[in-house]
Design an enzyme around this catalytic site. Structure first.
Site, PDB file in Angstrom:
ATOM      1  N   ARG A  54      57.437  24.943  33.995  1.00 15.62           N
ATOM      2  CA  ARG A  54      56.587  24.504  35.107  1.00 15.62           C
ATOM      3  C   ARG A  54      57.211  23.292  35.785  1.00 15.62           C
ATOM      4  O   ARG A  54      57.101  23.112  37.002  1.00 15.62           O
ATOM      5  CB  ARG A  54      55.173  24.180  34.623  1.00 15.62           C
ATOM      6  CG  ARG A  54      54.274  23.594  35.707  1.00 15.62           C
ATOM      7  CD  ARG A  54      52.799  23.662  35.346  1.00 15.62           C
ATOM      8  NE  ARG A  54      52.519  23.135  34.032  1.00 15.62           N
ATOM      9  CZ  ARG A  54      52.436  21.832  33.726  1.00 15.62           C
ATOM     10  NH1 ARG A  54      52.650  20.918  34.656  1.00 15.62           N
ATOM     11  NH2 ARG A  54      52.147  21.442  32.502  1.00 15.62           N
ATOM     12  N   TYR A 106      52.236  31.264  62.284  1.00 11.53           N
ATOM     13  CA  TYR A 106      51.820  32.353  61.406  1.00 11.53           C
ATOM     14  C   TYR A 106      50.336  32.192  61.087  1.00 11.53           C
ATOM     15  O   TYR A 106      49.879  31.092  60.759  1.00 11.53           O
ATOM     16  CB  TYR A 106      52.670  32.329  60.139  1.00 11.53           C
ATOM     17  CG  TYR A 106      52.123  33.167  59.015  1.00 11.53           C
ATOM     18  CD1 TYR A 106      51.868  34.531  59.205  1.00 11.53           C
ATOM     19  CD2 TYR A 106      51.849  32.618  57.775  1.00 11.53           C
ATOM     20  CE1 TYR A 106      51.359  35.307  58.181  1.00 11.53           C
ATOM     21  CE2 TYR A 106      51.341  33.389  56.744  1.00 11.53           C
ATOM     22  CZ  TYR A 106      51.093  34.726  56.945  1.00 11.53           C
ATOM     23  OH  TYR A 106      50.579  35.488  55.929  1.00 11.53           O
ATOM     24  N   ASP A 177      58.882  24.607  60.304  1.00  9.00           N
ATOM     25  CA  ASP A 177      58.985  25.899  59.629  1.00  9.00           C
ATOM     26  C   ASP A 177      60.182  26.635  60.235  1.00  9.00           C
ATOM     27  O   ASP A 177      60.165  27.006  61.400  1.00  9.00           O
ATOM     28  CB  ASP A 177      57.695  26.704  59.812  1.00  9.00           C
ATOM     29  CG  ASP A 177      57.677  27.987  58.981  1.00  9.00           C
ATOM     30  OD1 ASP A 177      58.752  28.598  58.828  1.00  9.00           O
ATOM     31  OD2 ASP A 177      56.592  28.379  58.511  1.00  9.00           O
ATOM     32  N   LYS A 202      61.264  36.093  53.133  1.00  8.17           N
ATOM     33  CA  LYS A 202      61.784  36.697  54.350  1.00  8.17           C
ATOM     34  C   LYS A 202      63.312  36.769  54.332  1.00  8.17           C
ATOM     35  O   LYS A 202      63.886  37.481  53.537  1.00  8.17           O
ATOM     36  CB  LYS A 202      61.246  35.933  55.557  1.00  8.17           C
ATOM     37  CG  LYS A 202      59.731  35.687  55.522  1.00  8.17           C
ATOM     38  CD  LYS A 202      58.904  36.951  55.346  1.00  8.17           C
ATOM     39  CE  LYS A 202      57.426  36.752  55.616  1.00  8.17           C
ATOM     40  NZ  LYS A 202      56.717  35.887  54.670  1.00  8.17           N
TER      41      LYS A 202
END
Length: 383
Positions: A54, A106, A177, A202
């Site tokens: 983690r 988005y 972004d 993506k």
């Protein structure tokens, strides 16, 4: 003794330029998947550098080094999805903070801002960051400017250098972004941004087979804040998913070039189609952001949006494509066509969609690496 090399982008996709990143001594060309939740200590106060996955894992760390190198950043953090990355980023803000955001984002980002972050008393002004007077929206509570460029789905372009100067003048964080162009075509940190976001699902992954997200930062202060957040909320990318993204990035340069080449030819074909009213692509000389794109990017990418005559025709195309997939997401080797009205921006109100031009006649295309003749034939028969 090995000399440190200043690699070009295409080479950085395969090798991190950070020395000493490999934990493996076998000579394996493919970086190993360290599928371990925890790591043993040699003794009290001694560590191998890894404690618990983690916090950090060697596979994830190697991926982060490569993404950081590609964006010329100080540090990169890999998350379980793009939305996990943005959610973690929003944790650096406090109740009462104000953020100026692009109005054509988005839909999932807007959903997060308007619901989760709004609930936490963070406020947003949505503006056209490419044309509106950003400084007129700055208040004493403003802490950041958040943009996509090009935007999703209307392909609007924001001048990164210009906005970076405004952010610096007012001591604001500037967040970009960069998913649509990837670090292969655009590097916002080099142009003055403080934080870059990627949906690694993506273009970085490139094969539509896993989820990932990234934050790349330009300072030790931001790195420290976000490292504390990622270990606390536990949204780091898993070892196997990290390896999948590592594998995808190896072909990023080849894919981006091929996909852009295909996109340019599809744009030209769409412009000759009498049933197409508008084509939105930053690589068109008559696009409002064309000159800015040439200045701040090394390419125009493979994302495009087009508007057809009627909503009935839009629906017919979506149900008639055969090679092209009617699906959400983008950036993979397969060409995907998306209907923002009911997919990526379904959660937005009709009023918000119409403000940015998202109508029932708008279709978004993520162009893949298929043979261009096959793609154009499929679009032709779908029309």
């Amino acid at each position: 003794m090995k000399l440190k090399m200043n690699y070009k982008l295409a080479t950085k996709c395969l090798y991190s330029d950070k020395e000493g990143t490999s934990c493996d001594k076998s000579g394996a060309i493919s970086f190993p998947i360290y599928q371990s939740a925890t790591f043993a200590h040699p003794g009290v106060g001694n560590s191998t550098g890894y404690d618990y996955s983690r916090l950090q894992n060697p596979t994830r760390e190697h991926l982060e080094d490569i993404v950081c190198s590609l964006e010329s950043g100080y540090d990169a953090l890999a998350f379980s999805s793009g939305m996990a990355a943005i959610s973690a980023l929003m944790e650096i803000f406090s109740p009462g903070d104000h953020i100026i955001s692009g109005n054509d984002l988005y839909g999932g980002s807007i959903r997060l801002f308007d619901n989760i972050n709004h609930k936490n008393q963070i406020t947003f002004d949505y503006i056209d960051t490419g044309n509106d007077d950003i400084e007129s929206y700055i208040t004493p509570s403003t802490k950041a400017i958040y943009v996509e460029t090009p935007t999703n789905p209307m392909m609007n372009v924001t001048d990164i250098v210009k906005v970076a100067a405004i952010a610096k003048k007012h001591n604001l964080l500037f967040i970009v972004d960069n998913t649509f162009l990837s670090p292969y075509f655009q590097n916002p940190l080099v142009l003055g941004a403080d934080i870059v976001i990627h949906s690694g699902t993506k273009f970085l992954g490139g094969h539509n087979d896993t989820l990932a997200g990234f934050l790349v930062v330009n300072s030790a202060e931001l790195s420290e804040k976000l490292r504390f957040i990622i270990k606390t909320i536990g949204s780091g990318l898993a070892p196997f998913d990290s390896w999948l993204i590592l594998r995808g990035i190896k072909t990023l340069s080849i894919r981006m070039e091929r996909q852009q080449k295909n996109a340019i030819k599809i744009v030209a074909w769409l412009q000759t189609n009498e049933k197409v009213k508008n084509v939105y692509y930053p690589g068109l000389p008559d696009h409002p952001g064309y000159e800015i794109s040439k200045k701040q990017s090394r390419g125009f990418g493979s994302m495009l949006t087009f508007e057809v005559e009627t909503s009935d025709l839009a629906l017919k195309i979506l149900s008639s494509v055969q090679l092209i997939h009617f699906a959400e997401s983008l950036g993979g080797v397969e060409t995907l066509i998306t209907y923002p009205m009911t997919q990526t921006h379904a959660d937005l109100s009709q009023e918000k969609r119409e403000e940015t031009g998202i109508t029932p006649t708008i279709l978004r295309l993520s162009v893949g690496i298929e043979d261009i003749d096959d793609l154009i034939y499929d679009l032709s028969q779908a029309f």
